[in-house]
Scaffold this motif. Structure first.
Motif, PDB file in Angstrom:
ATOM      1  N   THR A 121       4.204   2.091   2.082  1.00 28.31           N
ATOM      2  CA  THR A 121       5.025   3.691   1.820  1.00 28.31           C
ATOM      3  C   THR A 121       3.956   4.623   2.059  1.00 28.31           C
ATOM      4  O   THR A 121       3.345   4.625   1.781  1.00 28.31           O
ATOM      5  CB  THR A 121       5.543   2.829   0.044  1.00 28.31           C
ATOM      6  OG1 THR A 121       6.427   1.958  -0.087  1.00 28.31           O
ATOM      7  CG2 THR A 121       6.166   4.559  -0.073  1.00 28.31           C
ATOM      8  N   GLY A 122       5.159   5.205   2.867  1.00 32.19           N
ATOM      9  CA  GLY A 122       4.679   6.447   3.586  1.00 32.19           C
ATOM     10  C   GLY A 122       4.182   6.355   5.261  1.00 32.19           C
ATOM     11  O   GLY A 122       3.960   7.415   5.668  1.00 32.19           O
ATOM     12  N   VAL A 123       3.580   5.045   5.106  1.00 37.53           N
ATOM     13  CA  VAL A 123       3.365   4.980   6.894  1.00 37.53           C
ATOM     14  C   VAL A 123       3.785   3.824   7.389  1.00 37.53           C
ATOM     15  O   VAL A 123       3.604   2.808   6.392  1.00 37.53           O
ATOM     16  CB  VAL A 123       1.756   5.036   7.206  1.00 37.53           C
ATOM     17  CG1 VAL A 123       1.186   6.629   6.905  1.00 37.53           C
ATOM     18  CG2 VAL A 123       1.005   4.534   6.357  1.00 37.53           C
ATOM     19  N   GLN A 124       4.451   3.475   8.428  1.00 39.38           N
ATOM     20  CA  GLN A 124       4.530   2.131   8.951  1.00 39.38           C
ATOM     21  C   GLN A 124       3.223   1.690  10.184  1.00 39.38           C
ATOM     22  O   GLN A 124       3.510   1.235  10.946  1.00 39.38           O
ATOM     23  CB  GLN A 124       6.225   2.325   9.213  1.00 39.38           C
ATOM     24  CG  GLN A 124       6.738   2.113   8.385  1.00 39.38           C
ATOM     25  CD  GLN A 124       6.246   1.664   7.201  1.00 39.38           C
ATOM     26  OE1 GLN A 124       6.338   0.178   6.946  1.00 39.38           O
ATOM     27  NE2 GLN A 124       6.509   1.562   6.009  1.00 39.38           N
ATOM     28  N   LEU A 179       0.407  -1.117   0.134  1.00 42.47           N
ATOM     29  CA  LEU A 179      -0.060  -0.149   0.101  1.00 42.47           C
ATOM     30  C   LEU A 179       0.622   1.165  -0.024  1.00 42.47           C
ATOM     31  O   LEU A 179       1.504   1.641   0.665  1.00 42.47           O
ATOM     32  CB  LEU A 179      -1.195  -0.417   1.122  1.00 42.47           C
ATOM     33  CG  LEU A 179      -2.505  -0.582   1.113  1.00 42.47           C
ATOM     34  CD1 LEU A 179      -2.156  -2.206   0.998  1.00 42.47           C
ATOM     35  CD2 LEU A 179      -2.910  -0.605   2.413  1.00 42.47           C
ATOM     36  N   HIS A 180       0.366   1.946  -0.888  1.00 43.45           N
ATOM     37  CA  HIS A 180       1.104   3.849  -1.248  1.00 43.45           C
ATOM     38  C   HIS A 180       0.443   4.906  -0.101  1.00 43.45           C
ATOM     39  O   HIS A 180      -0.741   4.637  -0.821  1.00 43.45           O
ATOM     40  CB  HIS A 180       1.618   4.020  -2.707  1.00 43.45           C
ATOM     41  CG  HIS A 180       2.710   3.047  -2.805  1.00 43.45           C
ATOM     42  ND1 HIS A 180       3.762   2.979  -3.057  1.00 43.45           N
ATOM     43  CD2 HIS A 180       2.248   1.768  -3.536  1.00 43.45           C
ATOM     44  CE1 HIS A 180       4.632   1.260  -3.652  1.00 43.45           C
ATOM     45  NE2 HIS A 180       4.166   0.927  -4.036  1.00 43.45           N
ATOM     46  N   ILE A 181       0.636   5.118   0.732  1.00 44.16           N
ATOM     47  CA  ILE A 181      -0.305   6.164   1.172  1.00 44.16           C
ATOM     48  C   ILE A 181       0.780   7.245   1.343  1.00 44.16           C
ATOM     49  O   ILE A 181       1.501   7.296   1.585  1.00 44.16           O
ATOM     50  CB  ILE A 181      -0.696   5.543   2.667  1.00 44.16           C
ATOM     51  CG1 ILE A 181      -1.321   4.210   2.937  1.00 44.16           C
ATOM     52  CG2 ILE A 181      -1.431   6.341   3.783  1.00 44.16           C
ATOM     53  CD1 ILE A 181      -1.793   3.376   4.381  1.00 44.16           C
ATOM     54  N   HIS A 182       0.213   8.711   0.822  1.00 38.59           N
ATOM     55  CA  HIS A 182       0.512   9.719   1.276  1.00 38.59           C
ATOM     56  C   HIS A 182      -0.016  10.706   1.245  1.00 38.59           C
ATOM     57  O   HIS A 182      -1.613  10.799   1.084  1.00 38.59           O
ATOM     58  CB  HIS A 182       1.041  10.238  -0.435  1.00 38.59           C
ATOM     59  CG  HIS A 182       1.916  11.343  -0.606  1.00 38.59           C
ATOM     60  ND1 HIS A 182       2.820  11.679  -0.016  1.00 38.59           N
ATOM     61  CD2 HIS A 182       1.289  12.879  -0.885  1.00 38.59           C
ATOM     62  CE1 HIS A 182       2.414  12.462   0.287  1.00 38.59           C
ATOM     63  NE2 HIS A 182       1.756  13.646  -0.560  1.00 38.59           N
ATOM     64  N   GLU A 222      -0.994  -2.476 -10.726  1.00 41.42           N
ATOM     65  CA  GLU A 222      -1.523  -2.040  -9.728  1.00 41.42           C
ATOM     66  C   GLU A 222      -2.793  -1.708  -9.493  1.00 41.42           C
ATOM     67  O   GLU A 222      -2.954  -1.630 -10.257  1.00 41.42           O
ATOM     68  CB  GLU A 222      -0.221  -0.547 -10.178  1.00 41.42           C
ATOM     69  CG  GLU A 222       0.745  -0.549 -10.457  1.00 41.42           C
ATOM     70  CD  GLU A 222       1.744   0.253 -10.577  1.00 41.42           C
ATOM     71  OE1 GLU A 222       1.262   1.571 -11.407  1.00 41.42           O
ATOM     72  OE2 GLU A 222       2.969   0.478 -10.941  1.00 41.42           O
ATOM     73  N   LEU A 223      -2.659  -1.156  -8.733  1.00 43.03           N
ATOM     74  CA  LEU A 223      -4.167  -0.745  -8.793  1.00 43.03           C
ATOM     75  C   LEU A 223      -4.046   0.841  -7.715  1.00 43.03           C
ATOM     76  O   LEU A 223      -3.973   1.174  -6.554  1.00 43.03           O
ATOM     77  CB  LEU A 223      -5.248  -1.516  -7.092  1.00 43.03           C
ATOM     78  CG  LEU A 223      -5.737  -3.237  -7.652  1.00 43.03           C
ATOM     79  CD1 LEU A 223      -6.266  -3.608  -6.665  1.00 43.03           C
ATOM     80  CD2 LEU A 223      -6.567  -3.149  -9.159  1.00 43.03           C
ATOM     81  N   ARG A 224      -4.644   1.717  -8.855  1.00 41.83           N
ATOM     82  CA  ARG A 224      -5.236   3.110  -8.551  1.00 41.83           C
ATOM     83  C   ARG A 224      -6.413   3.401  -8.045  1.00 41.83           C
ATOM     84  O   ARG A 224      -7.456   3.476  -8.358  1.00 41.83           O
ATOM     85  CB  ARG A 224      -4.771   3.646 -10.233  1.00 41.83           C
ATOM     86  CG  ARG A 224      -3.338   3.100 -10.521  1.00 41.83           C
ATOM     87  CD  ARG A 224      -2.164   4.456  -9.816  1.00 41.83           C
ATOM     88  NE  ARG A 224      -0.514   4.497 -10.445  1.00 41.83           N
ATOM     89  CZ  ARG A 224       0.325   5.111  -9.925  1.00 41.83           C
ATOM     90  NH1 ARG A 224      -0.393   5.939  -9.274  1.00 41.83           N
ATOM     91  NH2 ARG A 224       1.082   4.581 -10.489  1.00 41.83           N
ATOM     92  N   THR A 225      -6.123   4.248  -6.802  1.00 42.55           N
ATOM     93  CA  THR A 225      -7.300   4.942  -6.161  1.00 42.55           C
ATOM     94  C   THR A 225      -6.743   6.278  -5.626  1.00 42.55           C
ATOM     95  O   THR A 225      -5.166   6.549  -5.542  1.00 42.55           O
ATOM     96  CB  THR A 225      -7.600   3.925  -4.817  1.00 42.55           C
ATOM     97  OG1 THR A 225      -9.101   4.542  -4.516  1.00 42.55           O
ATOM     98  CG2 THR A 225      -6.954   4.026  -3.941  1.00 42.55           C
ATOM     99  N   ASN A 226      -7.524   7.244  -5.180  1.00 44.01           N
ATOM    100  CA  ASN A 226      -6.869   8.174  -3.919  1.00 44.01           C
ATOM    101  C   ASN A 226      -8.294   8.233  -3.310  1.00 44.01           C
ATOM    102  O   ASN A 226      -8.929   9.233  -2.786  1.00 44.01           O
ATOM    103  CB  ASN A 226      -7.639   9.570  -4.783  1.00 44.01           C
ATOM    104  CG  ASN A 226      -6.654  11.139  -4.957  1.00 44.01           C
ATOM    105  OD1 ASN A 226      -5.423  10.434  -3.801  1.00 44.01           O
ATOM    106  ND2 ASN A 226      -6.982  11.916  -5.230  1.00 44.01           N
ATOM    107  N   LEU A 227      -8.403   7.087  -1.962  1.00 47.21           N
ATOM    108  CA  LEU A 227      -8.886   7.043  -1.611  1.00 47.21           C
ATOM    109  C   LEU A 227      -8.355   7.346   0.372  1.00 47.21           C
ATOM    110  O   LEU A 227      -7.503   7.485   0.150  1.00 47.21           O
ATOM    111  CB  LEU A 227      -9.312   5.753  -1.032  1.00 47.21           C
ATOM    112  CG  LEU A 227     -10.443   5.317   0.220  1.00 47.21           C
ATOM    113  CD1 LEU A 227     -11.392   5.270  -0.467  1.00 47.21           C
ATOM    114  CD2 LEU A 227     -10.208   3.137  -0.007  1.00 47.21           C
ATOM    115  N   LEU A 228      -9.343   8.648   0.112  1.00 46.15           N
ATOM    116  CA  LEU A 228      -9.048   9.411   1.845  1.00 46.15           C
ATOM    117  C   LEU A 228      -9.849   7.982   2.574  1.00 46.15           C
ATOM    118  O   LEU A 228      -9.811   8.060   3.419  1.00 46.15           O
ATOM    119  CB  LEU A 228     -10.221  10.411   2.179  1.00 46.15           C
ATOM    120  CG  LEU A 228      -9.322  11.397   3.478  1.00 46.15           C
ATOM    121  CD1 LEU A 228      -8.139  11.764   3.855  1.00 46.15           C
ATOM    122  CD2 LEU A 228     -10.446  12.101   3.254  1.00 46.15           C
ATOM    123  N   LEU A 229      -8.320   8.241   3.744  1.00 45.24           N
ATOM    124  CA  LEU A 229      -8.223   6.945   4.784  1.00 45.24           C
ATOM    125  C   LEU A 229      -8.094   8.119   6.022  1.00 45.24           C
ATOM    126  O   LEU A 229      -7.610   8.693   6.593  1.00 45.24           O
ATOM    127  CB  LEU A 229      -7.199   5.852   5.215  1.00 45.24           C
ATOM    128  CG  LEU A 229      -6.734   5.395   3.683  1.00 45.24           C
ATOM    129  CD1 LEU A 229      -5.079   4.964   3.845  1.00 45.24           C
ATOM    130  CD2 LEU A 229      -7.730   4.472   3.538  1.00 45.24           C
TER     131      LEU A 229
END
Length: 191
Positions: free
Chosen positions: A164-167, A37-40, A128-135
């Motif tokens: 990536t971005g958070v752990q 998961l890539h979180i930004h 890859e699964l692209r999304t722009n989901l707010l967590l």
């Protein structure tokens, strides 16, 4: 001479006929699944997915798609798999389901960068699964690999999950999808 059946025998036979359970599907494909998961900035931007197929289904894929018989999936063969299989997975959310707490996030997922290789004796699909989901901060997020029809068994292990971005700390779990249970993992989005 007419044969007579006891009323008890007739009732037992009727109950046996009425109590039959419909056939339930069972997995025909066994896949080791990995998720990165890539979180930004509290947005899930994409999920890198890897599926490693079992040896039997690898052999079947090669029989169906390896037209030149070299034991690999070459670019023209990969394109056929993309069109005939991968492009058909969108309506099934690529067997990837995201939940906030216990409610489906209904996140649109766009499959991209599809690749197929043969590594050792296993067919490997990566995409890859692209999304722009707010967590939302503080919410429990669940990501589950589920084939609701039960033909694919997707196996996830702790070492196959990355961020990536958070752990965040995460835990493996299961969730019921229709008649089947799906594996997945849960974590809490940091504040």
């Amino acid at each position: 001479m007419a044969r007579k059946f006891s009323p008890v025998a007739v009732i037992v036979l009727m109950l046996a006929c009425l109590s039959t359970v419909p056939a339930v599907a069972h997995p025909h494909m066994f896949i080791d699944a990995s998720y990165h998961l890539h979180i930004h900035r509290s947005h899930l931007e994409r999920i890198d997915v890897e599926w490693r197929f079992d040896e039997m289904n690898t052999a079947l894929y090669l029989m169906d798609f390896d037209r030149n018989g070299n034991g690999q999936i070459d670019p023209p063969e990969e394109e056929v798999i993309r069109q005939r299989i991968f492009n058909q997975l969108g309506p099934y959310s690529y067997f990837t389901h995201i939940f906030f707490d216990d409610k489906a996030a209904n996140a649109p997922l766009q499959g991209e960068n599809f690749r197929v290789t043969v590594e050792g004796n296993k067919l490997v699909m990566r995409f890859e699964l692209r999304t722009n989901l707010l967590l939302p901060p503080g919410r429990k997020i669940g990501v589950y690999a589920a084939d609701e029809e039960g033909f694919m068994a997707l196996d996830i292990k702790t070492e196959r999950i990355a961020f990536t971005g958070v752990q965040p700390a995460f835990s493996l779990g299961e969730r019921r999808f229709g008649m089947f249970y799906a594996q997945g993992f849960r974590f809490t989005q940091p504040n």
